[in-house]
Scaffold this active site. Structure first.
Site, mmCIF file in Angstrom:
data_model
loop_
_atom_site.group_PDB
_atom_site.id
_atom_site.type_symbol
_atom_site.label_atom_id
_atom_site.label_comp_id
_atom_site.label_asym_id
_atom_site.label_seq_id
_atom_site.Cartn_x
_atom_site.Cartn_y
_atom_site.Cartn_z
ATOM 1 N N ARG A 156 15.019 26.894 29.095
ATOM 2 C CA ARG A 156 13.550 26.383 28.887
ATOM 3 C C ARG A 156 12.962 26.272 30.068
ATOM 4 O O ARG A 156 11.660 26.772 29.935
ATOM 5 C CB ARG A 156 13.839 24.809 28.394
ATOM 6 C CG ARG A 156 14.513 25.081 26.934
ATOM 7 C CD ARG A 156 14.575 23.616 26.173
ATOM 8 N NE ARG A 156 13.055 23.424 25.769
ATOM 9 C CZ ARG A 156 12.476 22.006 25.656
ATOM 10 N NH1 ARG A 156 13.167 21.237 25.998
ATOM 11 N NH2 ARG A 156 11.221 21.836 25.033
ATOM 12 N N ILE A 157 13.328 25.939 31.163
ATOM 13 C CA ILE A 157 12.543 25.987 32.500
ATOM 14 C C ILE A 157 12.612 27.641 32.956
ATOM 15 O O ILE A 157 11.273 27.866 33.216
ATOM 16 C CB ILE A 157 13.433 25.311 33.573
ATOM 17 C CG1 ILE A 157 13.400 23.674 33.325
ATOM 18 C CG2 ILE A 157 12.700 25.443 35.098
ATOM 19 C CD1 ILE A 157 14.065 22.661 34.408
ATOM 20 N N ASP A 176 20.587 36.376 32.555
ATOM 21 C CA ASP A 176 21.153 34.812 31.907
ATOM 22 C C ASP A 176 22.377 35.466 31.011
ATOM 23 O O ASP A 176 21.816 36.083 29.728
ATOM 24 C CB ASP A 176 20.124 34.112 31.279
ATOM 25 C CG ASP A 176 20.776 32.846 30.786
ATOM 26 O OD1 ASP A 176 21.853 32.841 30.477
ATOM 27 O OD2 ASP A 176 19.768 31.955 30.806
ATOM 28 N N ALA A 235 16.149 24.608 41.504
ATOM 29 C CA ALA A 235 17.414 24.124 40.670
ATOM 30 C C ALA A 235 18.455 23.219 41.184
ATOM 31 O O ALA A 235 18.121 21.797 41.049
ATOM 32 C CB ALA A 235 18.183 25.419 40.015
ATOM 33 N N ARG A 236 19.207 23.753 41.955
ATOM 34 C CA ARG A 236 20.277 22.797 42.822
ATOM 35 C C ARG A 236 20.539 23.384 44.031
ATOM 36 O O ARG A 236 20.866 24.660 44.041
ATOM 37 C CB ARG A 236 21.590 22.616 41.775
ATOM 38 C CG ARG A 236 21.267 21.484 40.545
ATOM 39 C CD ARG A 236 20.913 20.236 41.019
ATOM 40 N NE ARG A 236 20.691 19.169 39.973
ATOM 41 C CZ ARG A 236 19.727 18.795 39.433
ATOM 42 N NH1 ARG A 236 18.565 19.254 39.901
ATOM 43 N NH2 ARG A 236 19.818 18.082 38.708
ATOM 44 N N ASP A 260 13.546 23.668 47.335
ATOM 45 C CA ASP A 260 13.167 22.384 46.869
ATOM 46 C C ASP A 260 14.522 21.513 46.744
ATOM 47 O O ASP A 260 14.368 20.186 46.626
ATOM 48 C CB ASP A 260 12.299 22.286 45.555
ATOM 49 C CG ASP A 260 11.878 20.849 45.142
ATOM 50 O OD1 ASP A 260 11.358 20.378 45.942
ATOM 51 O OD2 ASP A 260 12.326 20.541 43.998
ATOM 52 N N GLU A 265 21.356 16.127 50.152
ATOM 53 C CA GLU A 265 19.881 15.689 50.343
ATOM 54 C C GLU A 265 19.895 14.092 50.659
ATOM 55 O O GLU A 265 20.949 13.506 50.086
ATOM 56 C CB GLU A 265 19.326 15.905 49.088
ATOM 57 C CG GLU A 265 18.934 17.395 48.576
ATOM 58 C CD GLU A 265 18.405 17.429 47.054
ATOM 59 O OE1 GLU A 265 18.168 16.510 46.459
ATOM 60 O OE2 GLU A 265 18.363 18.597 46.527
ATOM 61 N N HIS A 282 12.982 17.949 46.874
ATOM 62 C CA HIS A 282 13.342 17.887 45.509
ATOM 63 C C HIS A 282 12.170 17.062 44.658
ATOM 64 O O HIS A 282 12.523 15.942 44.274
ATOM 65 C CB HIS A 282 14.783 16.962 45.546
ATOM 66 C CG HIS A 282 15.309 17.081 43.994
ATOM 67 N ND1 HIS A 282 16.736 17.342 44.102
ATOM 68 C CD2 HIS A 282 14.964 17.557 42.959
ATOM 69 C CE1 HIS A 282 17.190 17.278 42.775
ATOM 70 N NE2 HIS A 282 16.021 17.478 42.076
ATOM 71 N N GLY A 284 10.159 18.977 42.486
ATOM 72 C CA GLY A 284 10.122 20.036 41.356
ATOM 73 C C GLY A 284 9.240 19.508 40.286
ATOM 74 O O GLY A 284 8.189 19.925 39.616
HETATM 75 C C1 8YV Z 1 15.009 14.866 39.529
HETATM 76 C C2 8YV Z 1 15.868 16.990 38.459
HETATM 77 O O1 8YV Z 1 16.404 14.586 38.907
HETATM 78 O O2 8YV Z 1 15.539 16.876 36.128
HETATM 79 C C3 8YV Z 1 16.263 16.960 37.085
HETATM 80 O O3 8YV Z 1 17.303 17.343 36.810
HETATM 81 O O4 8YV Z 1 16.494 17.603 39.471
HETATM 82 C C4 8YV Z 1 14.450 16.212 39.042
HETATM 83 O O5 8YV Z 1 13.943 15.649 37.903
HETATM 84 C C5 8YV Z 1 14.337 13.602 39.252
HETATM 85 O O6 8YV Z 1 13.246 13.897 40.096
HETATM 86 C C6 8YV Z 1 14.845 12.397 39.797
HETATM 87 O O7 8YV Z 1 14.583 11.302 39.337
#
Ligand code: 8YV
Length: 321
Positions: A156-157, A176, A235-236, A260, A265, A282, A284
């Site tokens: 979806r993102i 994907d 993403a991660r 991001d 972190e 982080h 986003g």
């Molecule tokens: C953070 C995210 O977790 O949705 C996610 O999985 O990585 C971010 O939205 C969120 O900002 C922490 O509260």
């Protein structure tokens, strides 16, 4: 009979909008907030969360051992979408419900990604750094319509990012394994990851891959990217080999990156020092409107979880096995 305890583990809560906080309090819960001003760390969580019936969770880790050590916990309500930090199998086994806020993150994530892509297209990180050191230099940018942009992950993102990007007319590739090439929206072409890396001027990551599956963009994948191309990661952090990315940027094989998320972190590593790299902490999904919506949804999940189940008073004291 004490009131059920909801632990607010997320760091920002109710800063711009008090509605979620009020909803939680009006629903009759006892509320305790993360007092540390930082993400909870695993060593302290069993103690800190002891006695909680529900947690409003950020991205702190909920492993099987922790969940087993929290016998009153009935519900983890994520203020966010990723469940990579939660042992979902253990949660299922222990009868702990997990909720997320998938709709609320789409627009902010798409806008943040487009902002990062535009920033790289027009060399904004470089200008920021050069202006700070008194340099006045012009770098020719590109229109996004000149670029082929590769989206790795088309959930979806990824789809929201593609929709937002289409206003600027780039050629869009996606990789994907779960996407059906025959069912893709118009003007989007499916590729293998290897082909996408070889063709794209900019690669943006939108995959929900667990950390246990390891790095997705390692030294080999970076080497397979087009010379002079760019990487965006919202993403991660664990998806990317940061040391290999640093080397690819230093050698000039990659011309820029926008990050991001980081493997650890808060991030204090060397990528943040490179002038061609845009680093953000982080954030986003962090806009005023989306944060309010995420917090409200996150609290509603808890309220509805407990009211829908008509929890027996006795169950507050301990999870039925
Ligand atoms: C953070 C995210 O977790 O949705 C996610 O999985 O990585 C971010 O939205 C969120 O900002 C922490 O509260």
């Amino acid at each position: 009979m004490s009131r059920p305890l909801v632990y607010v583990a997320v760091q920002q809560f109710g800063e711009d909008d008090a509605r979620a906080r009020t909803l939680l309090e009006d629903a009759g819960f006892e509320v305790r907030h993360n007092p540390f001003g930082r993400r909870l760390v695993s060593g302290e969580m069993a103690e800190v969360l002891q006695g909680a019936a529900a947690v409003l969770a950020g991205s702190e880790p909920y492993d099987a051992r922790l969940l087993a050590a929290l016998p009153t916990l009935r519900c983890i309500s994520r203020c966010g979408v990723g469940v990579d930090a939660i042992d979902m199998e253990a949660a299922r086994r222990l009868g702990i419900a997990v909720y997320t806020t998938p709709d609320e993150v789409l627009e902010p994530m798409a806008q943040m990604t487009v902002a990062m892509i535009l920033a790289l297209a027009r060399h904004l990180p470089l200008y920021l750094s050069e202006a700070r050191s008194g340099q006045w230099r012009k770098h020719t940018g590109v229109l996004l319509s000149e670029w082929t942009i590769g989206l790795v992950g088309f959930g979806r993102i990824g789809q929201a990012v593609a929709r937002a990007l289409q206003a600027f007319g780039p050629r869009l590739l996606i990789a994907d394994p779960l996407a059906d090439p025959a069912a893709l929206p118009p003007r989007i072409e499916a590729r293998s990851l290897a082909s996408l890396l070889a063709e794209a001027d900019l690669v943006s990551l939108h995959v929900a891959r667990p950390a246990a599956e390891g790095v997705l963009i390692g030294r080999q994948e970076l080497a397979a990217m087009r010379p002079g191309s760019r990487l965006v990661n919202t993403a991660r952090g664990y998806l990317v080999d940061e040391a290999a990315l640093y080397d690819a940027l230093q050698s000039g094989h990659l011309s820029a990156a926008a990050l991001d998320v980081f493997a650890t972190e808060p991030y204090t590593g060397p990528l943040a020092k490179l002038p061609q790299v845009l680093c953000t902490p982080h954030v986003g999904s962090l806009t005023r409107a989306s944060r309010s919506a995420m917090e409200l949804r996150c609290v509603r999940h808890v309220v509805e979880h407990f009211s829908a189940r008509h929890e027996e008073k006795a169950t507050w004291a301990g999870r039925a096995s």
